[in-house]
Design a protein around this motif. Structure first.
Motif, PDB file in Angstrom:
ATOM      1  N   HIS A  23      -7.031   5.984   6.628  1.00  0.00           N
ATOM      2  CA  HIS A  23      -6.392   5.180   5.577  1.00  0.00           C
ATOM      3  C   HIS A  23      -6.399   3.681   5.898  1.00  0.00           C
ATOM      4  O   HIS A  23      -6.124   2.858   5.020  1.00  0.00           O
ATOM      5  N   ARG A  24      -6.692   3.337   7.125  1.00  0.00           N
ATOM      6  CA  ARG A  24      -6.590   1.940   7.564  1.00  0.00           C
ATOM      7  C   ARG A  24      -7.422   1.008   6.686  1.00  0.00           C
ATOM      8  O   ARG A  24      -6.925  -0.015   6.186  1.00  0.00           O
ATOM      9  N   ASP A  25      -8.691   1.350   6.485  1.00  0.00           N
ATOM     10  CA  ASP A  25      -9.579   0.437   5.761  1.00  0.00           C
ATOM     11  C   ASP A  25      -9.194   0.283   4.291  1.00  0.00           C
ATOM     12  O   ASP A  25      -9.249  -0.816   3.745  1.00  0.00           O
ATOM     13  N   SER A  26      -8.818   1.388   3.647  1.00  0.00           N
ATOM     14  CA  SER A  26      -8.455   1.283   2.224  1.00  0.00           C
ATOM     15  C   SER A  26      -7.196   0.437   2.041  1.00  0.00           C
ATOM     16  O   SER A  26      -7.090  -0.327   1.075  1.00  0.00           O
ATOM     17  N   LEU A  27      -6.268   0.544   2.981  1.00  0.00           N
ATOM     18  CA  LEU A  27      -5.034  -0.237   2.881  1.00  0.00           C
ATOM     19  C   LEU A  27      -5.295  -1.717   3.166  1.00  0.00           C
ATOM     20  O   LEU A  27      -4.764  -2.598   2.481  1.00  0.00           O
ATOM     21  N   LEU A  28      -6.121  -1.998   4.161  1.00  0.00           N
ATOM     22  CA  LEU A  28      -6.473  -3.391   4.433  1.00  0.00           C
ATOM     23  C   LEU A  28      -7.244  -3.996   3.259  1.00  0.00           C
ATOM     24  O   LEU A  28      -7.083  -5.172   2.936  1.00  0.00           O
ATOM     25  N   SER A  29      -8.080  -3.198   2.628  1.00  0.00           N
ATOM     26  CA  SER A  29      -8.798  -3.662   1.438  1.00  0.00           C
ATOM     27  C   SER A  29      -7.818  -4.033   0.333  1.00  0.00           C
ATOM     28  O   SER A  29      -7.968  -5.065  -0.340  1.00  0.00           O
ATOM     29  N   LEU A  59       2.678  -9.518   1.860  1.00  0.00           N
ATOM     30  CA  LEU A  59       1.366  -8.941   2.140  1.00  0.00           C
ATOM     31  C   LEU A  59       0.990  -9.103   3.609  1.00  0.00           C
ATOM     32  O   LEU A  59       0.311  -8.248   4.185  1.00  0.00           O
ATOM     33  N   ASP A  60       1.449 -10.178   4.220  1.00  0.00           N
ATOM     34  CA  ASP A  60       1.164 -10.383   5.643  1.00  0.00           C
ATOM     35  C   ASP A  60       1.860  -9.317   6.485  1.00  0.00           C
ATOM     36  O   ASP A  60       1.320  -8.849   7.495  1.00  0.00           O
ATOM     37  N   ARG A  61       3.063  -8.929   6.054  1.00  0.00           N
ATOM     38  CA  ARG A  61       3.748  -7.830   6.757  1.00  0.00           C
ATOM     39  C   ARG A  61       2.945  -6.536   6.601  1.00  0.00           C
ATOM     40  O   ARG A  61       2.786  -5.767   7.552  1.00  0.00           O
ATOM     41  N   ALA A  62       2.477  -6.298   5.380  1.00  0.00           N
ATOM     42  CA  ALA A  62       1.683  -5.091   5.131  1.00  0.00           C
ATOM     43  C   ALA A  62       0.431  -5.096   5.995  1.00  0.00           C
ATOM     44  O   ALA A  62       0.038  -4.060   6.558  1.00  0.00           O
ATOM     45  N   ARG A  63      -0.210  -6.250   6.114  1.00  0.00           N
ATOM     46  CA  ARG A  63      -1.410  -6.351   6.936  1.00  0.00           C
ATOM     47  C   ARG A  63      -1.097  -5.998   8.393  1.00  0.00           C
ATOM     48  O   ARG A  63      -1.854  -5.270   9.054  1.00  0.00           O
ATOM     49  N   GLY A  64       0.004  -6.493   8.910  1.00  0.00           N
ATOM     50  CA  GLY A  64       0.372  -6.195  10.286  1.00  0.00           C
ATOM     51  C   GLY A  64       0.526  -4.712  10.531  1.00  0.00           C
ATOM     52  O   GLY A  64       0.038  -4.181  11.540  1.00  0.00           O
ATOM     53  N   PHE A  65       1.193  -4.023   9.613  1.00  0.00           N
ATOM     54  CA  PHE A  65       1.365  -2.574   9.766  1.00  0.00           C
ATOM     55  C   PHE A  65       0.020  -1.858   9.627  1.00  0.00           C
ATOM     56  O   PHE A  65      -0.267  -0.905  10.357  1.00  0.00           O
ATOM     57  N   ALA A  66      -0.813  -2.305   8.681  1.00  0.00           N
ATOM     58  CA  ALA A  66      -2.099  -1.640   8.437  1.00  0.00           C
ATOM     59  C   ALA A  66      -3.021  -1.773   9.638  1.00  0.00           C
ATOM     60  O   ALA A  66      -3.769  -0.840   9.976  1.00  0.00           O
ATOM     61  N   GLU A  67      -2.988  -2.914  10.285  1.00  0.00           N
ATOM     62  CA  GLU A  67      -3.864  -3.136  11.439  1.00  0.00           C
ATOM     63  C   GLU A  67      -3.522  -2.215  12.604  1.00  0.00           C
ATOM     64  O   GLU A  67      -4.363  -1.953  13.472  1.00  0.00           O
ATOM     65  N   GLU A  68      -2.281  -1.707  12.629  1.00  0.00           N
ATOM     66  CA  GLU A  68      -1.862  -0.809  13.709  1.00  0.00           C
ATOM     67  C   GLU A  68      -2.277   0.641  13.476  1.00  0.00           C
ATOM     68  O   GLU A  68      -2.190   1.467  14.382  1.00  0.00           O
ATOM     69  N   ARG A 113     -10.061 -13.162   5.957  1.00  0.00           N
ATOM     70  CA  ARG A 113      -9.729 -12.757   7.324  1.00  0.00           C
ATOM     71  C   ARG A 113      -9.311 -11.284   7.370  1.00  0.00           C
ATOM     72  O   ARG A 113      -9.655 -10.557   8.312  1.00  0.00           O
ATOM     73  N   THR A 114      -8.585 -10.854   6.360  1.00  0.00           N
ATOM     74  CA  THR A 114      -8.169  -9.449   6.311  1.00  0.00           C
ATOM     75  C   THR A 114      -9.377  -8.557   6.076  1.00  0.00           C
ATOM     76  O   THR A 114      -9.514  -7.489   6.701  1.00  0.00           O
ATOM     77  N   LEU A 115     -10.262  -8.999   5.200  1.00  0.00           N
ATOM     78  CA  LEU A 115     -11.451  -8.194   4.909  1.00  0.00           C
ATOM     79  C   LEU A 115     -12.351  -8.066   6.132  1.00  0.00           C
ATOM     80  O   LEU A 115     -13.049  -7.057   6.290  1.00  0.00           O
ATOM     81  N   ASP A 116     -12.333  -9.062   6.999  1.00  0.00           N
ATOM     82  CA  ASP A 116     -13.149  -9.014   8.228  1.00  0.00           C
ATOM     83  C   ASP A 116     -12.754  -7.836   9.122  1.00  0.00           C
ATOM     84  O   ASP A 116     -13.565  -7.378   9.939  1.00  0.00           O
ATOM     85  N   ALA A 117     -11.507  -7.363   8.969  1.00  0.00           N
ATOM     86  CA  ALA A 117     -11.033  -6.259   9.809  1.00  0.00           C
ATOM     87  C   ALA A 117     -11.409  -4.891   9.240  1.00  0.00           C
ATOM     88  O   ALA A 117     -11.174  -3.863   9.881  1.00  0.00           O
ATOM     89  N   VAL A 118     -11.978  -4.871   8.035  1.00  0.00           N
ATOM     90  CA  VAL A 118     -12.360  -3.608   7.388  1.00  0.00           C
ATOM     91  C   VAL A 118     -13.765  -3.228   7.831  1.00  0.00           C
ATOM     92  O   VAL A 118     -14.681  -4.057   7.817  1.00  0.00           O
ATOM     93  N   THR A 119     -13.965  -1.973   8.216  1.00  0.00           N
ATOM     94  CA  THR A 119     -15.273  -1.516   8.686  1.00  0.00           C
ATOM     95  C   THR A 119     -15.998  -0.628   7.671  1.00  0.00           C
ATOM     96  O   THR A 119     -17.228  -0.602   7.650  1.00  0.00           O
ATOM     97  N   ASP A 120     -15.258   0.101   6.858  1.00  0.00           N
ATOM     98  CA  ASP A 120     -15.881   1.004   5.880  1.00  0.00           C
ATOM     99  C   ASP A 120     -16.466   0.182   4.728  1.00  0.00           C
ATOM    100  O   ASP A 120     -15.745  -0.546   4.036  1.00  0.00           O
TER     101      ASP A 120
END
Length: 499
Positions: A239-245, A225-234, A262-269
């Motif tokens: 789609h960024r927010d739904s994937l980070l969620s 999941l940490d790998r997925a987070r890294g790709f999503a943040e880029e 911490r991951t949720l903090d990066a979501v804006t929607d």
């Protein structure tokens, strides 16, 4: 008008034939296509592929016609009429849809264990990797792991290989073979990172992470999941927010509250933030941490309610989520709060749907008065009919048959409050089989005739044909025969229109 495939005399004695006849009579091409598209699947369910194909070919819209022919071709493959299925695929004009038809045929043969035919058909598919993945999954289901792995080795597209390994891993999780599942997931995680499409890659990694958790490997889940987070943040798209969620919820399931936050903090929607918090609430509840569950659910509601109209990307998704949150409060045994939230939903249709779902949940919990409160808050007759049907299902599931029958009868009595005949017909159609299952076949028979009478009053010919086709399936499953009254109603619909 061309000669009918269904004769008027045949239509007079059979509900589905009547529906098909009425569909053929419709002049407008769009309405006619809609009606034919509703009738064809019922003929396929009966195995009448010849008539289904002929009806499909009468549709003017090439896209609708080809989609129907794909369904017929797949059915032919299912009943081993392979030659006809391939002929139908060949008859499809659009090249891409023709390939989809062959793909459907190949996957159907694979599902039947006919891997030789599936492979032969796959050779003519534009992109055969999806079919090969399907073959591998079916081989694994049959216990032939070596053959499955050999088939996957032939796949060029990483997405199809990943999906095959994910499915095989899930099979092993279900069988309690966690070590074997983890082996497949390790390969899937490597393959997922080779997927070129970023969003697909991230979704695949999230799926791998969640399955790792199910296999008892939360350490590997968090790593993936940490790998997925890294790709999503880029990502820099919608789609960024739904994937980070989704990643955040995966972290929570895997036991890392800190990474989830911490991951949720990066979501804006805010819709996606609320979606994640709803997932948190469910996870807390599953772990019997009820105070935290209520807190997360209230936070999800507050966040969603604070979303300004200008911030909202998808109003339907927002209103639907309000309904889901309200229903979850009911599931957490907070019925009053659930009703309060549902009544506050600004979109009337979503509010009614949420109240109906809450009424069903509260009925299951035997909170009779609250269930009635939710039901009475629904301001539209058709929605109340459907809500009562759902409440009846909940009572039946709890083996309270007398209550379930009473709720269905109450739904019938509401019909006069529903001016839309199509909505009445749909509601009646849902009740017939339920009465039969509850040991009241005579009442079900009465409702079938009442439904048929209602259908005769529907003005839109396409809607009438669709409702009649649906009723035909219900009547057949209940093993009812047409009464003289039913036949008179059918003949009434077959009287030629004069203008």
């Amino acid at each position: 008008m061309a000669e009918h495939l269904i004769l008027r005399d045949e239509a007079a004695g059979d509900l589905l034939a009547c529906a098909a006849f009425l569909a053929e009579e419709i002049g407008g091409s769009d309405d006619r296509a809609e009606a034919i598209a509703a009738v064809v699947p019922h003929y396929l369910a009966k195995g009448n592929v010849d008539l289904a194909a002929e009806l499909a070919n009468t549709v003017d819209d090439p896209f609708v016609r080809d989609r129907l022919l794909i369904a017929v071709a797949a059915k032919c493959a299912e009943i081993d009429d392979d030659e006809y299925s391939l002929q139908l695929a060949e008859a499809i004009e659009e090249y891409g849809l023709q390939s989809q038809a062959r793909e459907a045929i190949a996957l159907t043969k694979a599902a039947k264990g006919d891997f030789e035919t599936a492979r032969a058909v796959a050779d003519s598919v534009i992109h055969p990797d999806h079919v090969l993945g399907g073959i591998a999954i079916r081989q694994a289901e049959r216990g032939d792991e070596a053959a499955a792995l050999a088939t996957i080795a032939e796949i060029d597209y990483a997405g199809s290989s990943t999906m095959a390994f994910l499915t095989m891993a899930a099979m092993n999780v279900d069988k309690g073979e966690s070590e074997k599942a983890a082996e497949y997931l390790e390969t899937a995680a490597v393959l997922a990172q080779e997927i070129e499409h970023d969003e697909e890659k991230i979704r695949a990694l999230v799926d791998v992470g969640n399955l790792y958790h199910d296999a008892g490997r939360s350490d590997k889940a968090i790593e993936t999941l940490d790998r997925a987070r890294g790709f999503a943040e880029e990502l820099d798209n919608v789609h960024r927010d739904s994937l980070l969620s989704a990643v955040s919820q995966g972290f929570m399931r895997s036991g890392s509250v800190d990474l989830a936050d911490r991951t949720l903090d990066a979501v804006t929607d805010k819709t996606q933030i609320a979606t994640a918090l709803l997932g948190f609430a469910r996870e807390y509840w599953r772990k019997e941490e009820k105070d935290e569950a209520f807190e997360a659910l209230e936070e999800a509601y507050d966040v969603l309610r604070s979303q300004h109209e200008k911030e909202t990307r998808d109003s339907k998704a927002k209103y639907s989520l309000f309904g889901t949150i309200a229903a979850q409060f009911a599931g957490f045994d907070r019925g009053e709060r659930a009703i309060e939230i549902a009544e506050g939903i600004e979109d009337d249709e979503h509010a009614r749907a949420a109240l109906g779902q809450i009424a069903r949940i509260l009925t299951s919990q035997e909170h009779t008065e609250l269930a009635r409160q939710a039901l009475n808050a629904i301001d539209e007759g058709a929605n109340r009919m459907f809500a009562l049907t759902g409440m009846s299902d909940a009572a039946k599931e709890k083996e309270r048959s007398e209550e379930a029958i009473g709720l269905l009868n109450e739904a019938v009595e509401l019909a006069d409050e529903v001016p839309q005949m199509s909505a009445r017909a749909t509601a009646f159609g849902e009740m017939i089989g339920r009465f039969v299952v509850l040991g009241e076949p005579e009442r079900g028979r009465e409702i079938a005739t009442l439904n048929l009478s209602t259908i005769t009053q529907i003005r839109g010919e396409s809607t009438k044909a669709i409702a009649l086709a649906n009723l035909s399936e219900v009547v057949e499953k209940a093993e009812f025969t047409l009464t003289d009254e039913d036949k008179a109603l059918v003949r009434q619909m077959l009287v030629p229109k004069t203008f």
